[in-house]
Design an enzyme around this catalytic site. Structure first.
Site, mmCIF file in Angstrom:
data_model
loop_
_atom_site.group_PDB
_atom_site.id
_atom_site.type_symbol
_atom_site.label_atom_id
_atom_site.label_comp_id
_atom_site.label_asym_id
_atom_site.label_seq_id
_atom_site.Cartn_x
_atom_site.Cartn_y
_atom_site.Cartn_z
ATOM 1 N N ASP A 51 7.897 -6.630 41.665
ATOM 2 C CA ASP A 51 8.144 -5.973 40.379
ATOM 3 C C ASP A 51 8.181 -7.029 39.276
ATOM 4 O O ASP A 51 8.771 -6.820 38.219
ATOM 5 C CB ASP A 51 9.469 -5.197 40.445
ATOM 6 C CG ASP A 51 9.674 -4.266 39.261
ATOM 7 O OD1 ASP A 51 8.675 -3.694 38.789
ATOM 8 O OD2 ASP A 51 10.819 -4.117 38.802
ATOM 9 N N LYS A 102 3.298 -4.704 40.592
ATOM 10 C CA LYS A 102 3.257 -4.157 39.232
ATOM 11 C C LYS A 102 2.384 -5.031 38.346
ATOM 12 O O LYS A 102 2.459 -6.253 38.406
ATOM 13 C CB LYS A 102 4.664 -4.094 38.637
ATOM 14 C CG LYS A 102 4.698 -3.577 37.192
ATOM 15 C CD LYS A 102 6.116 -3.437 36.678
ATOM 16 C CE LYS A 102 6.743 -4.767 36.328
ATOM 17 N NZ LYS A 102 8.116 -4.610 35.816
ATOM 18 N N ASP A 116 13.756 -14.903 43.212
ATOM 19 C CA ASP A 116 13.460 -14.812 41.785
ATOM 20 C C ASP A 116 13.796 -16.153 41.152
ATOM 21 O O ASP A 116 14.672 -16.872 41.642
ATOM 22 C CB ASP A 116 14.282 -13.700 41.124
ATOM 23 C CG ASP A 116 13.697 -13.264 39.780
ATOM 24 O OD1 ASP A 116 13.658 -14.102 38.855
ATOM 25 O OD2 ASP A 116 13.275 -12.108 39.650
#
Length: 200
Positions: free
Chosen positions: A111, A151, A69
């Site tokens: 996500d 997503k 991330d």
């Protein structure tokens, strides 16, 4: 605060997960049976860490989770999770080498969500950009017959993602978990049966 938000927020806190998103992953896995012991998983947009924890539980000590991330993860992670602070659009050579070494992966999941502006068209466009980059990574590092979870904030161009996924997966299905907020525009697409050697 609405009751269903209270429920999942408090449930995550009680079960010591950093976010309610863990229950979305659990629902997805209950529906599609994606994880098994010993699998390798790549988690894109992993912060604050709920999905990495959930995947680590599913694959067990013999499995492994590589997560990344642009933001850091502050919670303790189990020994079968390796976290790297990386921007997926500008991946370092060292991280690309890690993906080559650790891959191909049985499951790649994203996500990721953009910084929202409140302008639906803008938020959808930025979400789609993240999804297509996640799919590009999946095409490089996903195992033959592997699975992909992504997503997206719904909008007019969602079909672009679906069309691209259908070129590379035997089955593509949309799914909205019960743990998603009712008014949320988010929806998950699950690609099953990755066709690794498909050209497009």
């Amino acid at each position: 605060m609405k009751p269903y938000r209270d429920y999942y927020f408090l449930k995550a806190k009680h079960e010591k997960y950093p976010a309610r998103s863990i229950y979305k992953l659990k629902e997805i896995d209950n529906r599609f049976c994606l994880f098994q012991k010993g699998m390798s998983v790549l988690d894109l947009g992993a912060s604050p860490g709920s999905w990495s924890l959930g995947a680590a539980e599913k694959v067990g000590k013999t499995g492994r989770v590589v997560s990344c991330d642009i933001q850091t993860i502050t919670i303790p992670l189990p020994s079968n999770v390796s976290f790297f602070q990386e921007d997926i659009f500008h991946r370092s050579d060292s991280f690309n080498n890690i993906l080559i070494k650790e891959g191909p992966f049985h499951v790649i999941m994203s996500d990721m969500a953009p910084q929202t502006t409140g302008v639906k068209i803008t938020d959808h466009s930025r979400s789609l950009e993240l999804c297509l980059e996640a799919l590009a990574i999946a095409k490089c590092y996903l195992l033959q017959q592997g699975s992909f979870i992504v997503k997206i904030f719904m909008g007019a161009d969602t079909i672009e993602l679906v069309k691209e996924m259908r070129q590379h997966f035997e089955r593509v299905t949309s799914f909205k978990p019960c743990s998603s907020r009712t008014k949320s525009k988010e929806i998950f697409y699950v690609g099953l049966g990755f066709k690794r050697f498909t050209t497009s």
